[in-house]
Enzyme design. Structure first.
Site, PDB file in Angstrom:
ATOM      1  N   ASP A  97       0.799  -1.233   0.000  1.00 54.92           N
ATOM      2  CA  ASP A  97       0.000   0.000   0.000  1.00 54.92           C
ATOM      3  C   ASP A  97       0.829   1.279   0.000  1.00 54.92           C
ATOM      4  O   ASP A  97       1.952   1.312   0.474  1.00 54.92           O
ATOM      5  CB  ASP A  97      -0.997   0.016   1.174  1.00 54.92           C
ATOM      6  CG  ASP A  97      -0.354  -0.265   2.531  1.00 54.92           C
ATOM      7  OD1 ASP A  97       0.715  -0.910   2.579  1.00 54.92           O
ATOM      8  OD2 ASP A  97      -0.938   0.164   3.550  1.00 54.92           O
ATOM      9  N   GLU A 164      -0.676  -2.335   5.134  1.00 54.03           N
ATOM     10  CA  GLU A 164       0.280  -2.244   6.249  1.00 54.03           C
ATOM     11  C   GLU A 164       0.120  -0.919   6.972  1.00 54.03           C
ATOM     12  O   GLU A 164       0.199  -0.843   8.192  1.00 54.03           O
ATOM     13  CB  GLU A 164       1.717  -2.408   5.723  1.00 54.03           C
ATOM     14  CG  GLU A 164       2.769  -2.492   6.834  1.00 54.03           C
ATOM     15  CD  GLU A 164       3.137  -1.161   7.446  1.00 54.03           C
ATOM     16  OE1 GLU A 164       3.396  -1.113   8.662  1.00 54.03           O
ATOM     17  OE2 GLU A 164       3.150  -0.145   6.737  1.00 54.03           O
TER      18      GLU A 164
END
Ligand code: ZN
Ligand code: ZN
Length: 438
Positions: A97, A164
Site C-alpha cells: 500500500d 500495512e
C-alpha cells in the site's frame, strides 16, 4: 548516476564468495526489468485496501514463474507458493500500500495520482513509505528463486500484503487462513527501505526492532454553558488539559527508565466560540512500547488518569471520560528472533562486507510484519532495513547538519536501484541459505 551503483560492486567482487558473486550477477541482469516494474508501481500507487492493480502485477509475475498463486487473501493479498522438494518452509513478504501524500519530489516519474478516500477527503497518493521498492524486490526474489531451483530444497511462500499502513493487512491475511490454507512457515523474512541510512546499507536489530503502536481516543465530557458563568458548568477544556498534563507522568514516573514508551497527544479538539464553554473535548493519542507488559500498563494508566482527573474535577458519574483503544489499528511490536538475526547478519556480511551490514538500534515506528511471528512462537522472524538515501545526499546532509526527509515525507526519494538490488540479493541469499543451498 544512481543506476551506476552496482557498477562499483564489481571492484569489490574479489573478496566475495563465488556463489554470492553469481547471485549478484543474476540480480544485476534483472535490474532493468525490476526498475521498469518499480517505475510503474511508483507512478500508480494505491491506498490501503485498494491495492488491486499492484496485487495483479505480483500475481502475474509469480504465475509466469510457476508459483501456485492465490489472490484476494485477506482483502487484496497475494499468496504465491513454490513447492520444491523436502525442506524448510520460508515465507517472504512485501507490503503493497501507498499513502495519502501528494508527492513533491519533482522527479520525472513522480506520482500524479489523486483519489477521494473512504472518509471523503481528496488527496494525492504516493509510495512515500517505499513499498514500491518492496514489491519490485519481491518480484526479483521470486525470479531468482525460480531460476535457481536446483540450488535449494523446501517450500517458498511469497506474499503480497495489503494495508500495512493501517495496521490491518497482516491480521487480515492471517484471519483469512494464511497459515491454514497455505504451508505455515518456519521462517519469515522481509525488508523495509530506510530513510536514515545510506543507499545499499543493510541494518539489523536483534530483538525488538519496531514498537507496539496503539491509537487511543478520549472523549472528555463536560457540562457546557456561558463563558461568563463558569460556576454553572464543568469545563471540558480545563479537564482535558489536566488529563494531557497528567498523561506526561505515565512514561516519566510509572515506566522504568530502562524500558521504552511514548504517549503522545496528537490531536486536541474542543469548542466553537470565545464565550461558550463546550460540553466535550476530544483527544487522540498515539501510544508506543515494546513489551506487552509496558503496553498494558500504558493503556490501563490512560484510562485511570482520565477517570481520576474527571473525579477530581467533580464530574458526575454519568459524565466520565470515554477512553477507546482502536483495536483494529493496533500494530504489535516487531521482534527479530535474536539468534536467528545474528546468524543471518553474519551470513550477509560474507557477501556484503562488514561495513555494509550494520547492527542498528530499534525504533518506535510500527510495522505489522511482527504479526506473522506472533501467530506461532516457533516461527523465526527477521525484517532488515535497506538504506535508501543516495550516498552523496547523505554525506551532504551530514556535513551541512541538514535533516533528511523521513519515510512518509512527500520528498522521500529513495535510491531505488540500490534498495531493490540490495534487498533482492539479501532476501534471496537468506532464503537459499535457509533452504540448504549446496
Ligand atoms: Zn509507512
Ligand atoms: Zn512501510
Amino acid at each position: 548516476m544512481m543506476r551506476a551503483f552496482w557498477m562499483g560492486a564489481a571492484a569489490l567482487a574479489l573478496a566475495v564468495p563465488v556463489s554470492a558473486q553469481t547471485l549478484r550477477g543474476e540480480v544485476q541482469a534483472q535490474m532493468p526489468s525490476l526498475m521498469a516494474i518499480y517505475d510503474d508501481l511508483h507512478a500508480n500507487p494505491e491506498l490501503s485496501f485498494m491495492e488491486v492493480r499492484s496485487a495483479g502485477i505480483l500475481a502475474a509475475e509469480a504465475r509466469k514463474l510457476g508459483f501456485e498463486v492465490t489472490e484476494k487473501v485477506g482483502g487484496t493479498g497475494v499468496v504465491a507458493v513454490m513447492k520444491n522438494g523436502p525442506g524448510p518452509i520460508v515465507m517472504v513478504r512485501a507490503d503493497m500500500d501507498a499513502l495519502p501524500v501528494t508527492e513533491q519530489t519533482g522527479l520525472p516519474g513522480a506520482s500524479k495520482v489523486r483519489v477521494t478516500t473512504a472518509e471523503g477527503v481528496e488527496t494525492g497518493v504516493m509510495h512515500a513509505c517505499g513499498h514500491d521498492t518492496h514489491m519490485a524486490a519481491w518480484v526479483g526474489v521470486a525470479r531468482l528463486m525460480a531460476a535457481n531451483k536446483d540450488k535449494w530444497s523446501g517450500t517458498l511462500v511469497m506474499i503480497g500484503q495489503p494495508a500495512e499502513e493501517r495496521g490491518a493487512g497482516a491480521r487480515m491475511m492471517l484471519e483469512d487462513g494464511l497459515y491454514t490454507r497455505f504451508p505455515k512457515p518456519e521462517y519469515v523474512l522481509a525488508f523495509h527501505d530506510a530513510a536514515q541510512f545510506p543507499a545499499g546499507m543493510i541494518g539489523y536489530a536483534p530483538g525488538y526492532a519496531l514498537a507496539n503502536v496503539d491509537s487511543v481516543d478520549i472523549l472528555v465530557k463536560g457540562v457546557g454553558g456561558h463563558g461568563a458563568y463558569p460556576q454553572t458548568t464543568k469545563d471540558p477544556i480545563v479537564l482535558a488539559s489536566r488529563i494531557v498534563g497528567a498523561l506526561q507522568t505515565l512514561v516519566s514516573r510509572e515506566i522504568s527508565p530502562l524500558d521504552s514508551a511514548v504517549v503522545t497527544v496528537g490531536s486536541f479538539h474542543a469548542g466553537a466560540k470565545h464565550n461558550i464553554i463546550s460540553d466535550e473535548a476530544r483527544l487522540q493519542l498515539t501510544v508506543r512500547s515494546y513489551t506487552d507488559a509496558v503496553r498494558d500498563h500504558l493503556l490501563d494508566g490512560i484510562a485511570r488518569i482520565a477517570k481520576g482527573e474527571a473525579i477530581a474535577a467533580g464530574m458526575p458519574e454519568d459524565r466520565m471520560p470515554v477512553v477507546t483503544v482502536q483495536k483494529d489499528e493496533y500494530t504489535p511490536a516487531t521482534f527479530n528472533t535474536p539468534e536467528f538475526t545474528e546468524d543471518m547478519a553474519t551470513f550477509l556480511k560474507t557477501s556484503f562486507g562488514e561495513t555494509r551490514v550494520v547492527k542498528v538500534p530499534p525504533v518506535m515506528g510500527g510495522e505489522d510484519f511482527g504479526r506473522f511471528a506472533r501467530a506461532d512462537k516457533d516461527i523465526k522472524s527477521l525484517i532488515i532495513w535497506v538504506g535508501g538515501v543516495p550516498q552523496a545526499e547523505f554525506d551532504a546532509a551530514k556535513k551541512e547538519g541538514r535533516t533528511l526527509p523521513s519515510l512518509h515525507s512527500p520528498f522521500w526519494a529513495p535510491d531505488a536501484p540500490a534498495v531493490i538490488s540490495t534487498a533482492t540479493e539479501a532476501l534471496t541469499a537468506m532464503a537459499m541459505k535457509l533452504m540448504g543451498q549446496r
